[in-house]
Design an enzyme around this catalytic site. Structure first.
Site, PDB file in Angstrom:
ATOM      1  N   HIS A  32      -3.186  -8.729  -8.907  1.00 50.81           N
ATOM      2  CA  HIS A  32      -2.980  -7.274  -8.981  1.00 50.81           C
ATOM      3  C   HIS A  32      -1.773  -6.912  -9.848  1.00 50.81           C
ATOM      4  O   HIS A  32      -1.914  -6.118 -10.800  1.00 50.81           O
ATOM      5  CB  HIS A  32      -2.837  -6.693  -7.572  1.00 50.81           C
ATOM      6  CG  HIS A  32      -2.309  -5.295  -7.533  1.00 50.81           C
ATOM      7  ND1 HIS A  32      -2.988  -4.214  -8.063  1.00 50.81           N
ATOM      8  CD2 HIS A  32      -1.149  -4.802  -7.039  1.00 50.81           C
ATOM      9  CE1 HIS A  32      -2.272  -3.107  -7.888  1.00 50.81           C
ATOM     10  NE2 HIS A  32      -1.153  -3.446  -7.266  1.00 50.81           N
ATOM     11  N   HIS A  68       6.533  -5.559  -9.101  1.00 54.93           N
ATOM     12  CA  HIS A  68       6.689  -4.294  -8.382  1.00 54.93           C
ATOM     13  C   HIS A  68       6.453  -4.390  -6.882  1.00 54.93           C
ATOM     14  O   HIS A  68       6.878  -3.514  -6.120  1.00 54.93           O
ATOM     15  CB  HIS A  68       5.772  -3.213  -9.001  1.00 54.93           C
ATOM     16  CG  HIS A  68       4.324  -3.328  -8.647  1.00 54.93           C
ATOM     17  ND1 HIS A  68       3.429  -4.063  -9.389  1.00 54.93           N
ATOM     18  CD2 HIS A  68       3.599  -2.795  -7.622  1.00 54.93           C
ATOM     19  CE1 HIS A  68       2.222  -3.967  -8.856  1.00 54.93           C
ATOM     20  NE2 HIS A  68       2.294  -3.213  -7.773  1.00 54.93           N
ATOM     21  N   GLU A  91       8.888  -5.414  -1.507  1.00 46.58           N
ATOM     22  CA  GLU A  91       8.181  -4.894  -0.335  1.00 46.58           C
ATOM     23  C   GLU A  91       7.418  -5.988   0.408  1.00 46.58           C
ATOM     24  O   GLU A  91       7.419  -6.019   1.650  1.00 46.58           O
ATOM     25  CB  GLU A  91       7.205  -3.796  -0.770  1.00 46.58           C
ATOM     26  CG  GLU A  91       6.437  -3.182   0.383  1.00 46.58           C
ATOM     27  CD  GLU A  91       5.369  -2.205  -0.078  1.00 46.58           C
ATOM     28  OE1 GLU A  91       4.870  -1.470   0.773  1.00 46.58           O
ATOM     29  OE2 GLU A  91       5.050  -2.192  -1.284  1.00 46.58           O
ATOM     30  N   ASP A  92       6.768  -6.883  -0.323  1.00 46.09           N
ATOM     31  CA  ASP A  92       5.806  -7.797   0.309  1.00 46.09           C
ATOM     32  C   ASP A  92       6.239  -9.258   0.353  1.00 46.09           C
ATOM     33  O   ASP A  92       5.485 -10.103   0.855  1.00 46.09           O
ATOM     34  CB  ASP A  92       4.455  -7.710  -0.417  1.00 46.09           C
ATOM     35  CG  ASP A  92       3.812  -6.340  -0.265  1.00 46.09           C
ATOM     36  OD1 ASP A  92       4.117  -5.659   0.727  1.00 46.09           O
ATOM     37  OD2 ASP A  92       3.025  -5.958  -1.149  1.00 46.09           O
ATOM     38  N   ASP A  95      -0.404   1.086 -11.103  1.00 50.65           N
ATOM     39  CA  ASP A  95      -0.696   0.430  -9.827  1.00 50.65           C
ATOM     40  C   ASP A  95      -1.851   1.135  -9.112  1.00 50.65           C
ATOM     41  O   ASP A  95      -2.788   0.502  -8.614  1.00 50.65           O
ATOM     42  CB  ASP A  95       0.568   0.449  -8.965  1.00 50.65           C
ATOM     43  CG  ASP A  95       0.321   0.009  -7.532  1.00 50.65           C
ATOM     44  OD1 ASP A  95      -0.041  -1.149  -7.326  1.00 50.65           O
ATOM     45  OD2 ASP A  95       0.499   0.850  -6.624  1.00 50.65           O
ATOM     46  N   ASP A 142     -20.636  23.200 -22.641  1.00 46.86           N
ATOM     47  CA  ASP A 142     -19.690  22.309 -23.323  1.00 46.86           C
ATOM     48  C   ASP A 142     -19.458  21.025 -22.526  1.00 46.86           C
ATOM     49  O   ASP A 142     -18.402  20.797 -21.957  1.00 46.86           O
ATOM     50  CB  ASP A 142     -18.361  23.019 -23.600  1.00 46.86           C
ATOM     51  CG  ASP A 142     -17.815  23.725 -22.361  1.00 46.86           C
ATOM     52  OD1 ASP A 142     -18.564  23.881 -21.399  1.00 46.86           O
ATOM     53  OD2 ASP A 142     -16.640  24.119 -22.382  1.00 46.86           O
TER      54      ASP A 142
END
Length: 711
Positions: A48, A72, A76-77, A139, A259
């Site tokens: 990812h 990124h 956090e992970d 992301d 259109d």
């Protein structure tokens, strides 16, 4: 999964001087940190961040942004810390990764109040470094491309969030391609049947008429060659969601929608843009009202292009955008063009907007908005807005969203001008304030001293800045009015127990009632949030009048002689809770007037006829008539809604009388039966808050003389 060499191969064509060691180092560190983690699809999780980095290479972004994409999710992970990133990759990368992490933790799909606060934080993050948002958008784009691996309820939540926040944000930043893809991916989840229906109709259209895009692009190239204009021509069908939105906005079926094809002409110079426009208009008929020149009047995000709609083959409408190559680069990447590279150096595109200035203009108007709901409304208005360009009498350009009115124009110039606005002229002609402005119009604002914004302006204004200023002015005006009314009510309540409402007494009451100040207490008293009895009891608990239950309307007044009857004066219609005085009449008993009634002046020479009276404390029945002078919009169902509102406040309508009927408004008298003056104030506040009510006031008819009987 893409390797580090594959990623570098994507960067080298636009940035041959890329720091390959830095990119590989970030790739290896991110892969090690995410080792053992998998996505919902079962793929290695690190696939990812790599895909996000690849998306950013399409915008030719700098090394710091690419490295941020690779890392990124590490803070956090994984076990990686801010300090680890700063040590290995520098403070710039660490700060960007930390910014993306904070955005990820905002939970933007939460309640309205929380969401408004999250928008504030989002704008704060943008103001520090816009690249944080670029990484977050990439992301979200990759997550939407792979959303099928998520649970159905999670798919719906993420798609709704994408449609409401991230897609319009990408559009506002000038990244139209990303906005369209995000919208279409979200549309696929939120309304799969609607999207499939659009695609089926497209297939049927192509089967019947053939693929018209190659034919029209060929015709355009021929016309441009005739005019001696060197240009590239591209055509495409619009995205399913874009077509669906047009169908909803115009309330038209697919077969009537014209259109649905868009064409783009890329020229070498700005001069060629206008020559190309001339060639297109000479060959095909231009559709009135569908021309916009964003070259002479660029959008705030740097977007420049000429837009026109023409009737092409078989009378079908097609949209044409004409721009130079440099303008096209900005149109594709928007604000991100500031960081894009070409041939190893930062691209010097003259049309790229300064991100700091852009975000300052976007956030400035929201800083003064205090109310969460108002702030959220203002943000969404600005995020979805397209622009029109109008001129002041001095020729200065004012940019406004599509659908803006003279009120928006006035507040865009200055809050003081907007507050004092009483009228407007457009191209020299006097127009109503609700007129929708168009491109190129010259607007003159007419002002007057003492003018204040009206509540109805909230329905007329479209910009967040104007709505915020109007609400602020209305709050201040309401507070001043309530304080003044509260002073009178406090004076009356204290006099009723033989005391005076001194400043010290009011400050003491405010302190005992845990209010900030005496002014706050008076404002609440005037707006009927608290009663005069409550204020007196806060200072003199032993003297406060006791509630005596329900009051018989035949014995509602104290101070009459035994057997003496009374009736309320028709001129001032006094209500329980108001200060009153009685005037005696032969054969009529006592007629009760409000203490401020103008008719009392007739009896100044007859003091023997005056009777000191006051109302019984307690709950009075809703039988006391009062008259309201109301001006409402002349629209279907408005009068019914007003009557319903009055009924919901437990007031009874006894009669209606129309005073004035105009094409756009009605003025009428409404006779209502109320309990007391607090009931009246509550009803008037409810009506004032209604969008369709332009004005409401208490009506007292001093010409009525039923009680003017000689003694």
């Amino acid at each position: 999964m893409m390797t580090s060499d594959d990623l570098i191969e994507l960067i080298l064509p636009y940035n041959p001087k890329t720091n390959e060691k830095l990119i590989r180092g970030a790739y290896d560190f991110g892969r090690a940190m995410h080792e053992g983690q998998t996505r919902h699809s079962g793929e290695p999780y690190f696939s990812h961040p790599v895909a996000v980095a690849a998306i950013l290479t399409e915008q030719q972004l700098d090394d710091a942004t690419i490295v941020t994409a690779l890392l990124h999710d590490t803070i956090e992970d994984t076990k990686a810390s801010y300090k680890d990133l700063a040590t290995r990759f520098g403070d710039e990368v660490a700060m960007l990764v930390d910014g993306v992490t904070k955005l990820t933790n905002l939970q933007l799909n939460s309640s309205e109040t929380k969401q408004a606060e999250n928008f504030r934080k989002l704008f704060m993050a943008m103001s520090k470094d816009l690249r944080v948002i670029l990484v977050k958008l990439a992301d979200r784009l990759h997550n939407m491309r792979t959303i099928k691996a998520m649970r159905p309820e999670k798919q719906h939540q993420k798609s709704r969030e994408t449609m409401d926040i991230y897609a319009p944000l990408a559009g506002r930043m000038g990244m139209q391609w990303m906005r369209e893809e995000l919208e279409d991916l979200a549309f696929r989840v939120l309304n799969p049947d609607g999207r499939a229906s659009i695609i089926r109709r497209f297939i049927n259209l192509q089967r019947e008429a053939g693929d018209v895009i190659p034919r029209i692009t060929g015709d355009m190239r021929v016309e441009l060659e005739k005019a001696g204009v060197e240009a590239e021509v591209f055509g495409r069908a619009k995205k399913p969601y874009s077509i669906w939105r047009k169908m909803q906005e115009k309330e038209q079926s697919f077969s009537r929608l014209s259109d649905i094809y868009g064409f783009r002409i890329i020229t070498g110079t700005e001069e060629d843009c206008y020559r190309a426009l001339g060639a297109i208009h000479q060959r095909w008929r231009a559709v009135p009202g569908r021309f916009k020149d964003y070259i002479s009047q660029p959008k705030s995000n740097g977007y420049r292009s000429i837009h026109t709609t023409v009737s092409g083959r078989d009378g079908k409408r097609v949209e044409v955008q004409i721009r130079t190559r440099q303008m096209h680069d900005v149109a594709e990447t928007g604000v991100a063009a500031h960081w894009s590279y070409r041939d190893g150096v930062r691209s010097q595109n003259p049309f790229a907007v300064d991100p700091a200035k852009w975000i300052a203009t976007l956030t400035e108007q929201f800083d003064a908005e205090e109310d969460h709901e108002d702030f959220l409304e203002a943000v969404k208005l600005e995020m979805y807005s397209d622009q029109v360009f109008c001129f002041t009498p001095k020729g200065e350009v004012v940019k406004l969203p599509r659908g803006a009115t003279p009120i928006d124009f006035a507040f865009a110039i200055h809050t003081r001008i907007g507050t004092a606005c009483v009228g407007a002229k457009v191209d020299g002609m006097r127009v109503p304030l609700w007129t929708r402005l168009k491109n190129g119009q010259s607007v003159t604002i007419i002002t007057a001293e003492g003018q204040m914004p009206q509540a109805t302006w909230l329905d007329i204004a479209t910009t967040g800045k104007a709505k915020a200023a109007i609400r602020r002015a209305l709050r201040e005006a309401d507070r001043a009015r309530f304080v003044k009314l509260g002073q009178e009510l406090a004076r009356s309540a204290f006099e009723h127990v033989g005391r005076k409402a001194t400043d010290k007494a009011l400050r003491t009451a405010a302190r005992n009632m845990r209010l900030d100040s005496a002014e706050d207490l008076l404002a609440r008293l005037g707006s009927a949030e608290i009663s005069g009895r409550d204020v007196v009891q806060a200072v003199y608990p032993d003297l406060a009048p006791k509630t005596s239950g329900n009051v018989d309307s035949r014995r509602a007044v104290i101070g009459l002689q035994p057997g003496q009857s009374f009736e309320r004066a028709h001129c001032c219609e006094p209500l329980p809770g108001e200060r009153i005085v009685g005037i005696t009449f032969r054969g009529k008993g006592v007629v009760v007037h409000a203490i401020d009634c103008d008719r009392l002046g007739q009896y100044e020479e007859q003091p023997e006829r005056w009777v000191d009276l006051h109302w019984h404390d307690g709950t009075h029945p809703a039988v006391y008539g009062a008259t309201l002078d109301i001006t409402i919009g002349n629209d279907a169902g408005v009068l019914g809604r007003i009557c319903t509102l009055i009924g919901e406040t437990k007031a009874n309508i006894s009669d209606l009388q129309f005073l004035d009927r105009k094409p756009d408004f009605y003025r009428l008298l409404v006779y209502v039966e109320l309990r007391d003056v607090s009931h009246l104030h509550s009803l008037m506040l409810t009506l004032e808050a209604e969008a369709d009510v332009a004005a409401v006031s208490r009506y007292r008819n001093m010409a009525r003389a039923e009680d003017a009987v000689e003694a």
